[in-house]
Design a protein around this motif. Structure first.
Motif, PDB file in Angstrom:
ATOM      1  N   PHE A 309       1.129  -0.799  -0.232  1.00  0.00           N
ATOM      2  CA  PHE A 309      -0.098  -0.369   0.047  1.00  0.00           C
ATOM      3  C   PHE A 309       0.821   0.925  -0.098  1.00  0.00           C
ATOM      4  O   PHE A 309       0.195   1.731  -0.488  1.00  0.00           O
ATOM      5  CB  PHE A 309      -0.744  -0.218   1.340  1.00  0.00           C
ATOM      6  N   ILE A 310       1.848   0.921   0.360  1.00  0.00           N
ATOM      7  CA  ILE A 310       3.059   2.439   0.572  1.00  0.00           C
ATOM      8  C   ILE A 310       3.242   2.920  -1.075  1.00  0.00           C
ATOM      9  O   ILE A 310       3.458   3.813  -1.545  1.00  0.00           O
ATOM     10  CB  ILE A 310       4.120   2.396   1.837  1.00  0.00           C
ATOM     11  N   GLY A 311       3.841   1.406  -1.432  1.00  0.00           N
ATOM     12  CA  GLY A 311       4.244   1.262  -3.112  1.00  0.00           C
ATOM     13  C   GLY A 311       2.824   2.156  -3.746  1.00  0.00           C
ATOM     14  O   GLY A 311       2.561   3.435  -4.814  1.00  0.00           O
ATOM     15  N   PHE A 312       1.818   1.121  -3.664  1.00  0.00           N
ATOM     16  CA  PHE A 312       0.537   2.414  -4.411  1.00  0.00           C
ATOM     17  C   PHE A 312       0.076   3.339  -3.955  1.00  0.00           C
ATOM     18  O   PHE A 312      -0.179   3.823  -4.605  1.00  0.00           O
ATOM     19  CB  PHE A 312      -0.546   1.493  -3.722  1.00  0.00           C
ATOM     20  N   ILE A 313       0.210   4.416  -2.532  1.00  0.00           N
ATOM     21  CA  ILE A 313       0.022   5.476  -1.965  1.00  0.00           C
ATOM     22  C   ILE A 313       0.877   6.879  -2.477  1.00  0.00           C
ATOM     23  O   ILE A 313       0.894   6.802  -3.766  1.00  0.00           O
ATOM     24  CB  ILE A 313       0.108   6.013  -0.349  1.00  0.00           C
ATOM     25  N   LEU A 314       2.556   6.339  -3.232  1.00  0.00           N
ATOM     26  CA  LEU A 314       3.482   7.082  -3.657  1.00  0.00           C
ATOM     27  C   LEU A 314       2.579   6.641  -4.861  1.00  0.00           C
ATOM     28  O   LEU A 314       3.097   8.668  -6.036  1.00  0.00           O
ATOM     29  CB  LEU A 314       5.106   6.372  -3.076  1.00  0.00           C
ATOM     30  N   MET A 315       2.179   5.705  -5.864  1.00  0.00           N
ATOM     31  CA  MET A 315       1.685   5.859  -7.640  1.00  0.00           C
ATOM     32  C   MET A 315       0.688   6.832  -7.552  1.00  0.00           C
ATOM     33  O   MET A 315       1.067   7.152  -8.449  1.00  0.00           O
ATOM     34  CB  MET A 315       2.235   4.710  -7.622  1.00  0.00           C
ATOM     35  N   LEU A 316       0.217   6.764  -6.264  1.00  0.00           N
ATOM     36  CA  LEU A 316      -1.208   7.420  -6.790  1.00  0.00           C
ATOM     37  C   LEU A 316      -1.179   8.794  -6.839  1.00  0.00           C
ATOM     38  O   LEU A 316      -2.233   9.477  -7.126  1.00  0.00           O
ATOM     39  CB  LEU A 316      -2.290   7.262  -5.457  1.00  0.00           C
ATOM     40  N   GLY A 317       0.172   8.583  -5.809  1.00  0.00           N
ATOM     41  CA  GLY A 317      -0.004  10.807  -5.459  1.00  0.00           C
ATOM     42  C   GLY A 317       0.163  11.557  -6.889  1.00  0.00           C
ATOM     43  O   GLY A 317       0.105  12.626  -6.830  1.00  0.00           O
ATOM     44  N   ILE A 318       0.121  10.990  -7.309  1.00  0.00           N
ATOM     45  CA  ILE A 318       1.256  10.837  -8.713  1.00  0.00           C
ATOM     46  C   ILE A 318       0.582  10.980 -10.037  1.00  0.00           C
ATOM     47  O   ILE A 318       0.349  11.890 -10.768  1.00  0.00           O
ATOM     48  CB  ILE A 318       3.226  10.467  -9.200  1.00  0.00           C
ATOM     49  N   VAL A 319      -0.406  10.224 -10.199  1.00  0.00           N
ATOM     50  CA  VAL A 319      -0.615   9.810 -11.589  1.00  0.00           C
ATOM     51  C   VAL A 319      -2.742  10.696 -11.559  1.00  0.00           C
ATOM     52  O   VAL A 319      -2.922  10.948 -12.538  1.00  0.00           O
ATOM     53  CB  VAL A 319      -1.667   7.797 -11.386  1.00  0.00           C
ATOM     54  N   MET A 320      -3.122  11.253  -9.890  1.00  0.00           N
ATOM     55  CA  MET A 320      -3.586  12.158 -10.653  1.00  0.00           C
ATOM     56  C   MET A 320      -3.420  13.531 -10.567  1.00  0.00           C
ATOM     57  O   MET A 320      -4.527  14.589 -10.572  1.00  0.00           O
ATOM     58  CB  MET A 320      -4.599  11.777  -8.713  1.00  0.00           C
ATOM     59  N   VAL A 321      -1.661  13.533 -10.681  1.00  0.00           N
ATOM     60  CA  VAL A 321      -2.118  15.302 -11.305  1.00  0.00           C
ATOM     61  C   VAL A 321      -2.268  15.480 -12.193  1.00  0.00           C
ATOM     62  O   VAL A 321      -2.809  14.777 -12.932  1.00  0.00           O
ATOM     63  CB  VAL A 321      -0.526  14.838 -11.305  1.00  0.00           C
ATOM     64  N   ALA A 322      -3.432  16.233 -11.885  1.00  0.00           N
ATOM     65  CA  ALA A 322      -4.188  17.110 -13.554  1.00  0.00           C
ATOM     66  C   ALA A 322      -5.424  16.656 -13.635  1.00  0.00           C
ATOM     67  O   ALA A 322      -6.228  16.985 -14.537  1.00  0.00           O
ATOM     68  CB  ALA A 322      -3.647  17.373 -14.270  1.00  0.00           C
ATOM     69  N   ALA A 323      -5.908  15.950 -12.647  1.00  0.00           N
ATOM     70  CA  ALA A 323      -6.606  15.345 -12.634  1.00  0.00           C
ATOM     71  C   ALA A 323      -8.164  15.761 -12.177  1.00  0.00           C
ATOM     72  O   ALA A 323      -9.587  15.511 -12.736  1.00  0.00           O
ATOM     73  CB  ALA A 323      -6.836  13.965 -12.098  1.00  0.00           C
ATOM     74  N   PRO A 324      -8.153  16.329 -11.193  1.00  0.00           N
ATOM     75  CA  PRO A 324      -8.862  17.083 -10.778  1.00  0.00           C
ATOM     76  C   PRO A 324      -9.851  18.182 -11.831  1.00  0.00           C
ATOM     77  O   PRO A 324     -11.218  18.700 -11.307  1.00  0.00           O
ATOM     78  CB  PRO A 324      -8.506  18.005  -9.883  1.00  0.00           C
ATOM     79  N   GLY A 325      -9.466  18.683 -12.729  1.00  0.00           N
ATOM     80  CA  GLY A 325      -9.752  19.400 -13.559  1.00  0.00           C
ATOM     81  C   GLY A 325     -10.401  19.160 -14.658  1.00  0.00           C
ATOM     82  O   GLY A 325     -11.635  19.326 -15.331  1.00  0.00           O
ATOM     83  N   VAL A 326     -11.181  17.536 -14.876  1.00  0.00           N
ATOM     84  CA  VAL A 326     -11.440  16.696 -15.410  1.00  0.00           C
ATOM     85  C   VAL A 326     -12.396  15.584 -14.658  1.00  0.00           C
ATOM     86  O   VAL A 326     -12.263  15.458 -13.693  1.00  0.00           O
ATOM     87  CB  VAL A 326     -10.659  15.690 -16.356  1.00  0.00           C
ATOM     88  N   PRO A 327     -13.557  16.160 -15.483  1.00  0.00           N
ATOM     89  CA  PRO A 327     -14.835  15.295 -14.335  1.00  0.00           C
ATOM     90  C   PRO A 327     -14.593  13.998 -14.697  1.00  0.00           C
ATOM     91  O   PRO A 327     -14.236  13.312 -15.237  1.00  0.00           O
ATOM     92  CB  PRO A 327     -16.429  15.759 -15.164  1.00  0.00           C
ATOM     93  N   GLY A 328     -14.485  13.467 -12.988  1.00  0.00           N
ATOM     94  CA  GLY A 328     -14.346  11.761 -13.159  1.00  0.00           C
ATOM     95  C   GLY A 328     -13.574  11.458 -13.207  1.00  0.00           C
ATOM     96  O   GLY A 328     -12.594  10.298 -13.181  1.00  0.00           O
TER      97      GLY A 328
END
Length: 392
Positions: A309-328
């Protein structure tokens, strides 16, 4: 006549309700029709995930890399650190609570609940793996920023528009049908009651964690700025409730800016930190995704561990960059690491989407309110630096 737009959350709730109701009297051939649709949609979604990551992350990295300076670096590190902390808080709290809260004695093997096979399958292999897409996004994004390739950046921005349009016009409208099929099948096989009960339990825990996270964020901001943390948090409530209504970090920026300056943050710091954090600071969303993922893994008896889960969380923080600008966009981008790191299949990803959307506005509200805490911290840091520079 003006077209009435039904919010996605309402459409998902309707889809779940209809799936549960219809599943009690549906026949196997009818269920197979929706299983076939879900199989096709899932293949299309798996094909798009690497494209979504490359399309959204590349221009975001290029834009961030264009702005050099201490303010950018420190803000980005604090935002990412807070996002990772939120994920870890969610994981360790979930490990302590979920095994007692969830009915692990009656493990739900959702991946094996299909009443029958789809009528037919169509394989749509992705062009690349999730990690390949992420490395490509960083390589191209940093290259554009360092070499100042404006034409390539324009090309990436246009590709992002295509990806965003695909999510908005193809994925999001079809999600309710996809979720309807999942709940239709689970009701048909008699497992929906347990899943819905679990949904309510998970949502309650996540809401409590959001409140705890905000208190921790503003306590730290209060200690650094020597201000009352609860007054700072209270001043941000207008941004919190605006985000609940808009479900958009970007749409809430004007209110977040106003309330942040009400907390004594200078106009220059607020004007830089708030728009930037609206893109890169996703503590509430990360907390929510980690809790939902852990709960589903416990429900299904899937193995999990802290290093995983630590590896998952570290990657999650990166892949969601700029995603808030797109619905979903956040959950769409997260599906890649949910599958590649945690091993989530079609059914688990569908439940993650349903859970995420059910709490979408609360995650956004937590994100934007936390942006205010980071702005207070940055204002205090740079005021201290300026004060030290002017000392003899």
């Amino acid at each position: 006549m003006k077209k009435i737009k039904v919010p996605l959350l309402v459409r998902v709730i309707i889809a779940i309700s209809l799936g549960v109701l219809t599943g009690h009297f549906a026949t196997a051939p009818v269920v197979r029709v929706f299983i076939t649709f879900n199989a096709l949609f899932s293949q299309f979604l798996q094909f798009l995930i690497p494209i979504i990551i490359a399309g959204l992350v590349t221009p975001a990295i290029a834009e961030i890399g264009k702005h050099a300076g201490k303010l950018l670096v420190i803000t980005t590190l604090i935002a990412y650190g807070d996002t990772v902390f939120a994920g870890c808080l969610s994981y360790f709290t979930g490990v302590a609570i979920f095994p007692h809260l969830l009915d692990t004695a009656s493990v739900v093997q959702i991946a094996q609940t299909q009443a029958s096979e789809p009528y037919f399958k169509v394989e749509i292999p992705p062009l690349m793996g999730v990690m390949t897409a992420l490395v490509l996004a960083f390589t191209v994004g940093l290259g554009i920023a360092s070499l100042r390739k404006e034409r390539l950046k324009m090309l990436c921005d246009e590709f992002k528009d295509i990806v965003s349009k695909t999510i908005e016009s193809a994925i999001i409208p079809l999600l309710p049908i996809y979720i309807f099929g999942i709940f239709l099948d689970m009701t048909f096989t008699g497992q929906v009651a347990h899943v819905l009960t679990t949904f309510v339990s998970i949502i309650g825990v996540i809401f409590g964690l959001h409140i705890l996270l905000l208190i921790l964020q503003f306590t730290i901001a209060g200690l650094i700025s020597r201000k009352n943390p609860f007054r700072l948090l209270w001043n941000m409530m207008s941004a919190y409730f605006t985000a609940l209504g808009t479900s958009s970090s970007a749409a809430t920026i004007p209110v977040t800016l106003k309330q942040t300056m009400k907390n004594g943050v200078s106009h220059g710091i607020a004007g830089f930190v708030i728009p930037l954090c609206a893109t890169i600071h996703l503590s509430g969303s990360t907390l929510k995704i980690v809790a939902c993922a852990l709960a589903l893994m416990i429900m299904q008896g899937m193995p999990y561990s802290m290093p995983l889960f630590i590896g998952f969380i570290l990657m999650l923080g990166i892949v969601m960059v700029a995603a808030p600008g797109v619905p979903g966009g956040a959950i769409m981008a997260a599906l890649g690491v949910l599958g590649s790191i945690l091993g989530f299949g079609e059914q688990e990803q569908a439940l993650m989407i349903a859970l995420y959307i059910a709490m979408d506005s609360f995650g956004t509200a937590c994100n934007v309110t936390g942006d205010g805490a980071i702005a207070v911290i940055m204002d205090s840091i740079f005021k201290q630096n300026i004060s030290n520079e002017h000392q003899p």
